[in-house]
Design a protein around this motif. Structure first.
Motif, PDB file in Angstrom:
ATOM      1  N   HIS A  89      -2.293  -0.300 -13.671  1.00 27.31           N
ATOM      2  CA  HIS A  89      -1.606  -0.915 -14.805  1.00 27.31           C
ATOM      3  C   HIS A  89      -2.349  -0.654 -16.116  1.00 27.31           C
ATOM      4  O   HIS A  89      -1.747  -0.244 -17.116  1.00 27.31           O
ATOM      5  N   ARG A  90      -3.657  -0.885 -16.111  1.00 29.56           N
ATOM      6  CA  ARG A  90      -4.428  -0.755 -17.357  1.00 29.56           C
ATOM      7  C   ARG A  90      -4.573   0.688 -17.807  1.00 29.56           C
ATOM      8  O   ARG A  90      -4.812   0.942 -18.989  1.00 29.56           O
ATOM      9  N   SER A  91      -4.418   1.633 -16.902  1.00 27.10           N
ATOM     10  CA  SER A  91      -4.490   3.046 -17.292  1.00 27.10           C
ATOM     11  C   SER A  91      -3.182   3.537 -17.900  1.00 27.10           C
ATOM     12  O   SER A  91      -3.099   4.682 -18.354  1.00 27.10           O
ATOM     13  N   GLY A  92      -2.175   2.678 -17.898  1.00 31.55           N
ATOM     14  CA  GLY A  92      -0.868   3.111 -18.395  1.00 31.55           C
ATOM     15  C   GLY A  92      -0.084   3.880 -17.358  1.00 31.55           C
ATOM     16  O   GLY A  92       0.790   4.690 -17.700  1.00 31.55           O
ATOM     17  N   GLY A  93      -0.375   3.612 -16.074  1.00 35.60           N
ATOM     18  CA  GLY A  93       0.357   4.293 -15.009  1.00 35.60           C
ATOM     19  C   GLY A  93      -0.169   5.666 -14.674  1.00 35.60           C
ATOM     20  O   GLY A  93       0.581   6.528 -14.192  1.00 35.60           O
ATOM     21  N   LEU A  94      -1.479   5.881 -14.917  1.00 38.34           N
ATOM     22  CA  LEU A  94      -2.121   7.175 -14.634  1.00 38.34           C
ATOM     23  C   LEU A  94      -1.317   8.336 -15.237  1.00 38.34           C
ATOM     24  O   LEU A  94      -0.804   9.213 -14.533  1.00 38.34           O
ATOM     25  N   PRO A  95      -1.190   8.370 -16.555  1.00 38.50           N
ATOM     26  CA  PRO A  95      -0.337   9.388 -17.196  1.00 38.50           C
ATOM     27  C   PRO A  95      -0.806  10.818 -16.979  1.00 38.50           C
ATOM     28  O   PRO A  95      -0.020  11.757 -17.143  1.00 38.50           O
ATOM     29  N   GLN A  96      -2.070  10.988 -16.602  1.00 39.37           N
ATOM     30  CA  GLN A  96      -2.572  12.342 -16.363  1.00 39.37           C
ATOM     31  C   GLN A  96      -1.878  13.013 -15.184  1.00 39.37           C
ATOM     32  O   GLN A  96      -1.973  14.235 -15.006  1.00 39.37           O
ATOM     33  N   ARG A  97      -1.158  12.232 -14.373  1.00 38.46           N
ATOM     34  CA  ARG A  97      -0.392  12.807 -13.256  1.00 38.46           C
ATOM     35  C   ARG A  97       0.760  13.668 -13.761  1.00 38.46           C
ATOM     36  O   ARG A  97       1.299  14.506 -13.042  1.00 38.46           O
ATOM     37  N   SER A 107      -5.704  -5.425  -5.212  1.00 38.00           N
ATOM     38  CA  SER A 107      -5.478  -5.963  -6.561  1.00 38.00           C
ATOM     39  C   SER A 107      -6.250  -5.168  -7.601  1.00 38.00           C
ATOM     40  O   SER A 107      -5.724  -4.845  -8.678  1.00 38.00           O
ATOM     41  N   VAL A 108      -7.506  -4.852  -7.304  1.00 38.08           N
ATOM     42  CA  VAL A 108      -8.321  -4.072  -8.240  1.00 38.08           C
ATOM     43  C   VAL A 108      -7.693  -2.690  -8.457  1.00 38.08           C
ATOM     44  O   VAL A 108      -7.608  -2.191  -9.592  1.00 38.08           O
ATOM     45  N   THR A 109      -7.227  -2.072  -7.376  1.00 34.16           N
ATOM     46  CA  THR A 109      -6.600  -0.747  -7.484  1.00 34.16           C
ATOM     47  C   THR A 109      -5.368  -0.788  -8.375  1.00 34.16           C
ATOM     48  O   THR A 109      -5.198   0.036  -9.283  1.00 34.16           O
ATOM     49  N   ASN A 110      -4.501  -1.759  -8.123  1.00 36.58           N
ATOM     50  CA  ASN A 110      -3.257  -1.826  -8.898  1.00 36.58           C
ATOM     51  C   ASN A 110      -3.490  -2.300 -10.327  1.00 36.58           C
ATOM     52  O   ASN A 110      -2.746  -1.920 -11.239  1.00 36.58           O
ATOM     53  N   LEU A 111      -4.521  -3.114 -10.539  1.00 32.52           N
ATOM     54  CA  LEU A 111      -4.866  -3.497 -11.903  1.00 32.52           C
ATOM     55  C   LEU A 111      -5.322  -2.271 -12.691  1.00 32.52           C
ATOM     56  O   LEU A 111      -4.972  -2.105 -13.871  1.00 32.52           O
ATOM     57  N   ALA A 112      -6.073  -1.399 -12.030  1.00 32.66           N
ATOM     58  CA  ALA A 112      -6.515  -0.156 -12.684  1.00 32.66           C
ATOM     59  C   ALA A 112      -5.316   0.733 -13.011  1.00 32.66           C
ATOM     60  O   ALA A 112      -5.264   1.356 -14.079  1.00 32.66           O
ATOM     61  N   GLY A 165       2.072  -1.442 -11.068  1.00 37.35           N
ATOM     62  CA  GLY A 165       0.726  -1.947 -10.812  1.00 37.35           C
ATOM     63  C   GLY A 165       0.609  -3.419 -11.151  1.00 37.35           C
ATOM     64  O   GLY A 165       0.023  -4.206 -10.390  1.00 37.35           O
ATOM     65  N   SER A 166       1.194  -3.815 -12.264  1.00 33.23           N
ATOM     66  CA  SER A 166       1.163  -5.224 -12.655  1.00 33.23           C
ATOM     67  C   SER A 166       1.937  -6.090 -11.668  1.00 33.23           C
ATOM     68  O   SER A 166       1.490  -7.172 -11.279  1.00 33.23           O
ATOM     69  N   SER A 167       3.100  -5.610 -11.229  1.00 32.18           N
ATOM     70  CA  SER A 167       3.897  -6.388 -10.276  1.00 32.18           C
ATOM     71  C   SER A 167       3.207  -6.477  -8.914  1.00 32.18           C
ATOM     72  O   SER A 167       3.313  -7.496  -8.226  1.00 32.18           O
ATOM     73  N   ALA A 168       2.480  -5.424  -8.532  1.00 34.32           N
ATOM     74  CA  ALA A 168       1.760  -5.456  -7.261  1.00 34.32           C
ATOM     75  C   ALA A 168       0.632  -6.486  -7.295  1.00 34.32           C
ATOM     76  O   ALA A 168       0.422  -7.227  -6.325  1.00 34.32           O
ATOM     77  N   GLY A 178       0.809  -1.217   0.000  1.00 33.64           N
ATOM     78  CA  GLY A 178       0.000   0.000   0.000  1.00 33.64           C
ATOM     79  C   GLY A 178       0.839   1.262   0.000  1.00 33.64           C
ATOM     80  O   GLY A 178       0.599   2.194  -0.788  1.00 33.64           O
ATOM     81  N   VAL A 179       1.842   1.319   0.876  1.00 30.09           N
ATOM     82  CA  VAL A 179       2.709   2.501   0.940  1.00 30.09           C
ATOM     83  C   VAL A 179       3.494   2.658  -0.362  1.00 30.09           C
ATOM     84  O   VAL A 179       3.670   3.772  -0.867  1.00 30.09           O
ATOM     85  N   SER A 180       3.956   1.541  -0.917  1.00 31.80           N
ATOM     86  CA  SER A 180       4.695   1.598  -2.185  1.00 31.80           C
ATOM     87  C   SER A 180       3.804   2.110  -3.311  1.00 31.80           C
ATOM     88  O   SER A 180       4.263   2.846  -4.194  1.00 31.80           O
ATOM     89  N   THR A 181       2.531   1.738  -3.288  1.00 29.17           N
ATOM     90  CA  THR A 181       1.587   2.222  -4.302  1.00 29.17           C
ATOM     91  C   THR A 181       1.452   3.739  -4.218  1.00 29.17           C
ATOM     92  O   THR A 181       1.417   4.433  -5.243  1.00 29.17           O
ATOM     93  N   ILE A 182       1.401   4.258  -3.001  1.00 32.96           N
ATOM     94  CA  ILE A 182       1.283   5.712  -2.801  1.00 32.96           C
ATOM     95  C   ILE A 182       2.545   6.423  -3.270  1.00 32.96           C
ATOM     96  O   ILE A 182       2.490   7.429  -3.994  1.00 32.96           O
ATOM     97  N   PHE A 183       3.714   5.907  -2.871  1.00 34.85           N
ATOM     98  CA  PHE A 183       4.964   6.537  -3.292  1.00 34.85           C
ATOM     99  C   PHE A 183       5.169   6.394  -4.798  1.00 34.85           C
ATOM    100  O   PHE A 183       5.741   7.279  -5.443  1.00 34.85           O
ATOM    101  N   GLY A 184       4.716   5.276  -5.349  1.00 37.87           N
ATOM    102  CA  GLY A 184       4.795   5.110  -6.795  1.00 37.87           C
ATOM    103  C   GLY A 184       3.990   6.170  -7.514  1.00 37.87           C
ATOM    104  O   GLY A 184       4.416   6.693  -8.555  1.00 37.87           O
ATOM    105  N   TYR A 185       2.833   6.504  -6.971  1.00 35.71           N
ATOM    106  CA  TYR A 185       1.993   7.551  -7.562  1.00 35.71           C
ATOM    107  C   TYR A 185       2.751   8.879  -7.599  1.00 35.71           C
ATOM    108  O   TYR A 185       2.664   9.634  -8.574  1.00 35.71           O
ATOM    109  N   ALA A 186       3.510   9.148  -6.543  1.00 38.31           N
ATOM    110  CA  ALA A 186       4.212  10.426  -6.452  1.00 38.31           C
ATOM    111  C   ALA A 186       5.507  10.455  -7.249  1.00 38.31           C
ATOM    112  O   ALA A 186       5.914  11.521  -7.729  1.00 38.31           O
ATOM    113  N   LEU A 187       6.163   9.292  -7.420  1.00 40.77           N
ATOM    114  CA  LEU A 187       7.532   9.295  -7.937  1.00 40.77           C
ATOM    115  C   LEU A 187       7.738   8.601  -9.280  1.00 40.77           C
ATOM    116  O   LEU A 187       8.651   8.964 -10.018  1.00 40.77           O
TER     117      LEU A 187
END
Length: 656
Positions: free
Chosen positions: A378-386, A371-376, A111-114, A92-101
C-alpha cells in the motif's frame, strides 16, 4: 460426502439441515456475484450466515459452560483452527495474483484492504472507501471479507459478555441479550434511511442478526418454546419459503438492513427451530447429501468465489459471459474442495501436542507477516515499478484535467446570478463574449475554450453543473438542476453574451439519468427532453446573438484510460494464452439534439465527426489518451480533438 466421518466423530450433535441452509446461503451469494439478475436478493445469504453463526457459537459456548469446561483461550483457539488457515491462504493467493494483475492504484488499495481484513476491521475499511453495491466493486477482491470482520468482531466480544452475564445474571440471559438485539435493530432502522452504508457494514447495526441466533440458542437451552410436531413442520416449511422468497424477490433497492431483513433472518431461525428435536420434511431435504456437501464447502467457497470473479473480470475488462460464469463457478468449487480437504480440515481437527495456545500464536505470527507485506504494498503505491512507464502514462490520463475543471464546476445558484463564477479574458480581448453552459461534459471543453481566449481574444464565462443538462425547467435525480439553470437564465438576462455554447452528456438523460419537468413530475421521454431543449434554444436566441450546440461526445461502457492501460499491461498474458480483446463500441447517437437544433436554426458541432471514421471511434491519437474516463475528454484530448473545430465554428458564427 466431504468430511462426513470426521464431522460426526467430532460432533455427534451436528445439524445436517444447517449445512443445507449454508448451501442455500453461499449459492445465493455466489450466483448474485456472478450475475445479480439470477438472484436479485442473493446478497441476503450473508444474513442467513449471521443468524446461523450466532446460533452455533452460542450453542457451543453454553454447552461448554454447562459442562464447566469453557475458557476464553480454548474458544479463541477453536476459532483460529476453524477460520484462520483458509482465510490466510486466500489473502496470500490474492496478494500474489494482485501483483500479477492489478494496476498500481488498485494494488495499493488492495494492500490497504488486506491489512484491514487481517486486523479484523475490513467492514470499517470498506465503509470508508466504497459501498457494497458500487460499480467498481470488481476492483476490490477482498470486499466480501467485510462480513467475516463483522462475525470476528462478534466472536471477540460475545464470549466475554456471556461469561459476565452467566456469572452475575445467569437467569436473565434471554432478556439481557434480547434487549441488546432490540437496541441493535432499533439503531439499524434509525440509521439506514440516511446512512445505508453505515448500517450495512458496521456491527452495532448488524449485531441483532447474530443475536437472533443467540436468542434461539438460549430459548432451546432453557426449553422456553414447546410446540407440536406439526407446528415444527410448519415452522421449518415457512422458514425455507421466507429465505428463498427473500433471495428471489429482494433487490439492491430494497431497504437493507432494516425491517425487510427480518424476513430471511426469521426464516433462518424458524428452520433451525423446526428441526431442533427431530427432522422435519424440509429438514430432510436440506439434509440431502448434495446440500450437506455444499454446506460444508460454504466457508471455503465464500472465501474463494469473489477473488476469482474479481480477477477474471478485471483481466477481461468486461462482464462475464454465461460460459465464463460457469467456468468461474466450477473453478471456485474446485478450489473450495481442495481447501477443505488439505487446509481447513487438517488445521481444524489435528491434535495439538505442545500447548493450547500454539494455534493462536502461529496465527498471530502469520497475520503480522502478511500485514507488514500488504502495508508495504500500500505505502509503495502498489509497487509501480512492476508496470511499464507507457502503461502508467495511459492510466494517468484519468487525472488529466486542469485545476479549473474541478474548481469551477458546480457553482452555487446565487454565485451564478451575481456573476461570481469562472471567467477568462485577455488584455487584447475583441469584445466577443462567450458563455459556455452545460454539465461536466461542458467542463471537458474548458481547456480548448480557454486557449481561444488567449489566442483569439474572446471573453469566456463558464457555468457547469454536474448531472444537469443546459435545459430550462428540467430536473434530474440530483435535485438542483432547475434552480441552477434558472440562475443561468437570469445571468443571460443581466449580461449581453454574443455567443452561447451548450454541451452535455445528452445521451444519458432519459436513459441512465431519469429527468422530469416542472410541468409534469413523471419521467420525461427523449421526445419530451427534445421539446425542453427546443424551448431553451428559442429563449437563448432572444438573449444572445448566436448559439452553438456541441453534440454528444462518443462514450464507452469502459473506463478508457484503464482499458488501454490494462490492455497494454496484459499484452504478455494475452499473447501467452491467446486472448483476443474486443474493442469497446462507442455510443453517441442522440437524435433529439439534432432535431431541436434544426428546428431552432442552430448549428451543431458533432465531436463524432472528429473522433470517428466509418463507425469506429478513436480512444487515442498520436499516443495521447483522449479520455479521462468513459466519456469525458481529457484536458489534452479535448485540446487535440476539439480545439480547431471550436475555433472554426466560433469564428464562423462571429462573422470573422
Amino acid at each position: 460426502m466431504i468430511g462426513k466421518k470426521r464431522i460426526r466423530a467430532n460432533n455427534k450433535a451436528h445439524r445436517l439441515e444447517i449445512d443445507g441452509l449454508r448451501a442455500i446461503a453461499v449459492l445465493a451469494v455466489v450466483f448474485y456475484h456472478l450475475d445479480s439478475t439470477l438472484v436479485p436478493g442473493g446478497f441476503l445469504g450473508v444474513d442467513v450466515f449471521f443468524v446461523i453463526s450466532g446460533f452455533l457459537i452460542a450453542k457451543s459456548i453454553f454447552a461448554d459452560i454447562d459442562a464447566e469446561r469453557f475458557t476464553l483461550l480454548s474458544f479463541y483457539e477453536r476459532r483460529a483452527r476453524r477460520l484462520a488457515a483458509p482465510f490466510l491462504l486466500v489473502v496470500g493467493v490474492s496478494t500474489i495474483f494482485g501483483y500479477a494483475l492489478l494496476m498500481p492504484d488498485d494494488y495499493s488499495a488492495f494492500g490497504s484492504s488486506a491489512v484491514s481484513a487481517l486486523l479484523l476491521h475490513s467492514n470499517h475499511y470498506f465503509f470508508g472507501v466504497s459501498g457494497y453495491f458500487s460499480p467498481d466493486a470488481h476492483s476490490k477482491p477482498l470486499l466480501h471479507f467485510w462480513s467475516l470482520s463483522v462475525e470476528e468482531q462478534f466472536y471477540l466480544v460475545f464470549p466475554v459478555m456471556t461469561l459476565v452475564v452467566a456469572r452475575w445474571c445467569g437467569s436473565h440471559l434471554f432478556p439481557i441479550f434480547g434487549a441488546l438485539a432490540g437496541l441493535s435493530f432499533a439503531l439499524c432502522v434509525f440509521v439506514v434511511p440516511n446512512q445505508p452504508d453505515m448500517a450495512f457494514f458496521l456491527i452495532p447495526f448488524r449485531a441483532w442478526e447474530l443475536l437472533l441466533g443467540v436468542l434461539l440458542a438460549i430459548a432451546l437451552r432453557q426449553d422456553r418454546i414447546r410446540v407440536t410436531d406439526v407446528a415444527k413442520e410448519a415452522c421449518s416449511a415457512i422458514g425455507v419459503v421466507l429465505v428463498l422468497w427473500s433471495i428471489v424477490f429482494f433487490t439492491s433497492d430494497t431497504t437493507h438492513p432494516g425491517f425487510p431483513t427480518l424476513i430471511p433472518c426469521i426464516g433462518t431461525a424458524l428452520v433451525i427451530f423446526g428441526d431442533s428435536e427431530r427432522k422435519t420434511i424440509p429438514g430432510l431435504v436440506l439434509s440431502a447429501a448434495p446440500m450437506v456437501g455444499l454446506g460444508r464447502l460454504s466457508y471455503a467457497l465464500y472465501l474463494w468465489h469473489w477473488p476469482v470473479i474479481c480477477f477474471v473480470v478485471y483481466y477481461l475488462g468486461r462482464s462475464l459471459t454465461v460460459p465464463e460464469q460457469m467456468a468461474v463457478f466450477a473453478g471456485s468449487i474446485l478450489l473450495s474442495i481442495l481447501t477443505l480437504e488439505f487446509i481447513e480440515n487438517p488445521a481444524r481437527f489435528r491434535k495439538t501436542r505442545i500447548f493450547t495456545g500454539e494455534t493462536i500464536a502461529a496465527t498471530i505470527v502469520v497475520i503480522s507477516a502478511a500485514s507488514v507485506t500488504n502495508l508495504a504494498i500500500h505505502r509503495s503505491g502498489g509497487l509501480p515499478q512492476r508496470v511499464d512507464p507507457e502503461v502508467r502514462r495511459m492510466a494517468d490520463a484519468r487525472s488529466d484535467w486542469t485545476p479549473d475543471q474541478f474548481t469551477c464546476a458546480d457553482p452555487d445558484p446565487s454565485e451564478i446570478r451575481t456573476g461570481d463564477i469562472c471567467r477568462y479574458t485577455t488584455s487584447g480581448a475583441t469584445g466577443l463574449r462567450v458563455l459556455l453552459w452545460g454539465d461536466l461534459y461542458a467542463t471537458a471543453l474548458l481547456p480548448p475554450m480557454v486557449d481561444l481566449t488567449d489566442s483569439d481574444g474572446y471573453e469566456l464565462t463558464f457555468v457547469a453543473t454536474n448531472g444537469c443538462p443546459p435545459i430550462l425547467d428540467l430536473e434530474t435525480e440530483k435535485g438542483n438542476c432547475a434552480e441552477a439553470n434558472d440562475a443561468v437564465r437570469d445571468l443571460m438576462k443581466n449580461e449581453a453574451f454574443d455567443l452561447l455554447v451548450m454541451a452535455a452528456n445528452w445521451r444519458s438523460y432519459g436513459r441512465d439519468n431519469p429527468v422530469s419537468f416542472r410541468t409534469y413530475e413523471e419521467d420525461a421521454t427523449e421526445e419530451g427532453i427534445g421539446a425542453g431543449l427546443s424551448t431553451t434554444l428559442a429563449y437563448s436566441l432572444t438573449q444572445t446573438t448566436s448559439v452553438l450546440v456541441v453534440g454528444q461526445v462518443p462514450s464507452y461502457v469502459v473506463d478508457v484510460p484503464m482499458y488501454l492501460a490494462r490492455a497494454s499491461f496484459f499484452a504478455p498474458i494475452d499473447q501467452l494464452i491467446g486472448t483476443r480483446r474486443r474493442l469497446p463500441t462507442a455510443q453517441w447517437e442522440v437524435e433529439y439534439v439534432h432535431i431541436a437544433a434544426s428546428e431552432a436554426g442552430v448549428d451543431v458541432l458533432d465531436p463524432s465527426e472528429f473522433l470517428c471514421t466509418n463507425g469506429l471511434c478513436r480512444m487515442m491519437q498520436d499516443e495521447l489518451v483522449l479520455y479521462k474516463d468513459r466519456g469525458h475528454l481529457s484536458s489534452r484530448g479535448s485540446q487535440a480533438i476539439m480545439g480547431e473545430p471550436l475555433r472554426n465554428a466560433i469564428s464562423r458564427l462571429a462573422g470573422h
